[in-house]
Motif scaffolding. Structure first.
Motif, mmCIF file in Angstrom:
data_model
loop_
_atom_site.group_PDB
_atom_site.id
_atom_site.type_symbol
_atom_site.label_atom_id
_atom_site.label_comp_id
_atom_site.label_asym_id
_atom_site.label_seq_id
_atom_site.Cartn_x
_atom_site.Cartn_y
_atom_site.Cartn_z
ATOM 1 N N UNK A 7 -22.970 -21.076 1.198
ATOM 2 C CA UNK A 7 -21.971 -21.903 0.387
ATOM 3 C C UNK A 7 -20.550 -21.276 0.762
ATOM 4 N N UNK A 8 -19.742 -22.312 0.620
ATOM 5 C CA UNK A 8 -18.515 -21.694 0.947
ATOM 6 C C UNK A 8 -17.780 -20.847 -0.448
ATOM 7 N N UNK A 9 -17.223 -20.119 -0.125
ATOM 8 C CA UNK A 9 -16.296 -19.061 -1.468
ATOM 9 C C UNK A 9 -15.116 -19.944 -1.968
ATOM 10 N N UNK A 10 -15.363 -20.316 -3.105
ATOM 11 C CA UNK A 10 -14.382 -21.310 -3.534
ATOM 12 C C UNK A 10 -13.335 -20.471 -4.158
ATOM 13 N N UNK A 11 -13.459 -18.903 -4.302
ATOM 14 C CA UNK A 11 -12.299 -18.431 -4.980
ATOM 15 C C UNK A 11 -10.868 -18.191 -3.954
ATOM 16 N N UNK A 12 -9.909 -18.055 -4.669
ATOM 17 C CA UNK A 12 -8.548 -18.055 -3.877
ATOM 18 C C UNK A 12 -8.664 -16.897 -2.691
ATOM 19 N N UNK A 13 -9.746 -15.920 -2.613
ATOM 20 C CA UNK A 13 -9.552 -14.999 -1.527
ATOM 21 C C UNK A 13 -10.421 -15.819 -0.402
ATOM 22 N N UNK A 159 -20.841 -44.249 -2.367
ATOM 23 C CA UNK A 159 -20.909 -42.869 -2.111
ATOM 24 C C UNK A 159 -21.795 -42.100 -2.908
ATOM 25 N N UNK A 160 -22.421 -42.706 -3.823
ATOM 26 C CA UNK A 160 -23.237 -41.936 -4.790
ATOM 27 C C UNK A 160 -24.488 -41.544 -3.766
ATOM 28 N N UNK A 161 -25.204 -42.331 -2.889
ATOM 29 C CA UNK A 161 -26.343 -41.902 -1.980
ATOM 30 C C UNK A 161 -26.012 -40.511 -1.303
ATOM 31 N N UNK A 162 -24.786 -40.532 -0.196
ATOM 32 C CA UNK A 162 -24.759 -39.438 0.254
ATOM 33 C C UNK A 162 -24.357 -38.010 -0.734
ATOM 34 N N UNK A 163 -23.831 -38.319 -1.925
ATOM 35 C CA UNK A 163 -23.742 -37.008 -2.553
ATOM 36 C C UNK A 163 -24.846 -36.511 -3.022
ATOM 37 N N UNK A 164 -26.041 -37.713 -3.435
ATOM 38 C CA UNK A 164 -27.208 -37.162 -4.032
ATOM 39 C C UNK A 164 -28.172 -36.495 -2.827
ATOM 40 N N UNK A 165 -27.955 -37.086 -1.574
ATOM 41 C CA UNK A 165 -28.789 -36.159 -0.420
ATOM 42 C C UNK A 165 -27.918 -34.878 -0.352
ATOM 43 N N UNK A 166 -26.711 -34.636 -0.359
ATOM 44 C CA UNK A 166 -26.214 -33.367 -0.246
ATOM 45 C C UNK A 166 -26.817 -32.078 -1.354
ATOM 46 N N UNK A 167 -26.647 -32.869 -2.564
ATOM 47 C CA UNK A 167 -27.071 -32.158 -3.632
ATOM 48 C C UNK A 167 -28.631 -31.815 -3.698
ATOM 49 N N UNK A 204 -20.523 -26.010 -4.577
ATOM 50 C CA UNK A 204 -19.529 -25.704 -3.575
ATOM 51 C C UNK A 204 -19.657 -26.674 -2.136
ATOM 52 N N UNK A 205 -20.802 -26.823 -1.909
ATOM 53 C CA UNK A 205 -21.161 -27.815 -0.878
ATOM 54 C C UNK A 205 -20.854 -29.193 -1.305
ATOM 55 N N UNK A 206 -20.959 -29.481 -2.444
ATOM 56 C CA UNK A 206 -20.670 -30.955 -2.828
ATOM 57 C C UNK A 206 -19.132 -31.140 -2.888
ATOM 58 N N UNK A 207 -18.353 -30.046 -3.306
ATOM 59 C CA UNK A 207 -16.806 -30.169 -3.226
ATOM 60 C C UNK A 207 -16.352 -30.231 -1.992
ATOM 61 N N UNK A 208 -16.983 -29.387 -1.100
ATOM 62 C CA UNK A 208 -16.362 -29.592 0.394
ATOM 63 C C UNK A 208 -16.807 -30.948 1.087
ATOM 64 N N UNK A 209 -17.759 -31.607 0.652
ATOM 65 C CA UNK A 209 -18.114 -32.807 1.327
ATOM 66 C C UNK A 209 -17.248 -33.730 0.722
ATOM 67 N N UNK A 210 -16.686 -33.559 -0.745
ATOM 68 C CA UNK A 210 -16.167 -34.556 -1.337
ATOM 69 C C UNK A 210 -14.733 -34.822 -0.765
ATOM 70 N N UNK A 280 -15.404 -23.037 7.074
ATOM 71 C CA UNK A 280 -15.617 -21.846 6.334
ATOM 72 C C UNK A 280 -17.065 -21.824 5.764
ATOM 73 N N UNK A 281 -17.689 -22.683 5.398
ATOM 74 C CA UNK A 281 -19.120 -22.683 4.915
ATOM 75 C C UNK A 281 -20.160 -22.482 5.883
ATOM 76 N N UNK A 282 -19.781 -22.576 7.082
ATOM 77 C CA UNK A 282 -20.421 -22.286 8.213
ATOM 78 C C UNK A 282 -20.745 -20.824 8.561
ATOM 79 N N UNK A 283 -21.958 -20.335 8.683
ATOM 80 C CA UNK A 283 -21.711 -18.749 8.897
ATOM 81 C C UNK A 283 -21.653 -18.443 10.376
ATOM 82 N N UNK A 284 -21.826 -19.628 11.092
ATOM 83 C CA UNK A 284 -21.556 -19.548 12.669
ATOM 84 C C UNK A 284 -20.160 -19.430 13.087
#
Length: 286
Positions: A7-13, A159-167, A204-210, A280-284
């Motif tokens: 997941x992406x680090x959602x803290x300020x840093x 947009x409900x179905x895409x969010x449900x898939x991601x979660x 955080x994954x959901x927030x990024x996609x939103x 930022x959420x992708x380690x690659x």
């Protein structure tokens, strides 16, 4: 051993790291900030009342008196463009917020329970995903009627179905993690496990996609307003302004060009921000 969830680090840093690695993200942040400020301070920034009509000044080209010209009713295009940002952003943000809450809840519950329940829920969501977003929103808006509330509902449902898939995907992985098994051994119920242990680790994954789907919601709002299923006139909307400009494209090009540019800049800003957070959420890419 269970698979790790990235997941992406959602803290300020963590956010600073995401932006420092993607310079275009700053462009998106500045553009979106300016558009939001424009919508907030619309009563002070708009030079005229967006609903005020002046037939004598109808279809005036851009000039010193009317910076972006006037429409077929003599209304100031710049003022309507500024106030239209309020409707577009309000509809987009609220629709995505509703879709995120409902879709994430459905995805977490379905992924945690699994089995036949998960198959039924995912089957229903697959039916929704089979329809293009605009077509599904068009059908819902046509059934509900043209209004601000119905427009928000129509976009949220698409947009409900895409969010449900991601979660759902990280929930299936997280429910097998050791800390979840430890919570079960201590007697924690499903609701506590989902709300205290699973949801915070995949939110955080959901927030990024939103941030990416917000751009899609704004495009859908403009498209529905263009075909007359958005906020009813005379309320200023970017899609409605483009529709009027399309009817007068040969005589008054500015009516369609300027609201189109507003939509383009808003969607561009959201896509740049969403891409930065996704990278930022992708380690690659870190």
């Amino acid at each position: 051993m269970s698979a790790a969830v990235t997941t992406v680090d959602m803290r300020p840093g963590g956010l600073w790291l995401a932006f420092s690695q993607n310079k275009l993200a700053w462009v998106g942040l500045v553009l979106l900030s300016l558009i939001i400020l424009m919508a907030i301070f619309a009563p002070w920034l708009a030079p005229r009342d967006p609903l005020e009509q002046d037939i004598v000044a109808r279809l005036q080209p851009p000039s010193a008196d009317y910076w972006l010209g006037t429409d077929s009713y003599g209304r100031d295009v710049l003022s309507r463009l500024i106030y239209g940002a309020r409707i577009s952003l309000f509809v987009g943000f609220l629709a995505i917020l509703i879709a995120m809450l409902v879709g994430t809840t459905i995805g977490v519950i379905s992924g945690y329970i699994g089995g036949l329940f998960d198959q039924i829920v995912m089957g229903v969501l697959d039916v929704l995903l089979a329809f293009p977003t605009l077509l599904l929103g068009l059908m819902i808006a046509a059934m509900l009627g043209a209004s601000l509330e119905n427009l928000i509902i129509a976009i949220a449902v698409t947009e409900i179905a895409p969010f449900a898939r991601v979660a759902r995907a990280p929930t299936i992985t997280l429910r097998q993690r050791d800390f979840v098994e430890a919570s079960r051994s201590y007697g924690c119920g499903p609701f506590r496990i989902m709300s205290r242990h699973i949801l915070p680790n995949m939110l955080s994954d959901v927030v990024v996609m939103s941030s990416l789907w917000l751009a899609s919601a704004i495009r859908t709002e403009a498209s529905l307003s263009f075909i007359g299923l958005g906020v009813p006139p005379p309320a200023p909307t970017w899609g409605g302004m483009i529709r009027e400009g399309f009817e007068n494209i040969l005589d008054a090009w500015w009516l369609a060009v300027f609201p189109s540019l507003a939509i383009l800049l808003t969607v561009l800003a959201l896509n740049l921000l969403g891409d930065a957070l996704r990278d930022a959420s992708d380690p690659r890419t870190r």
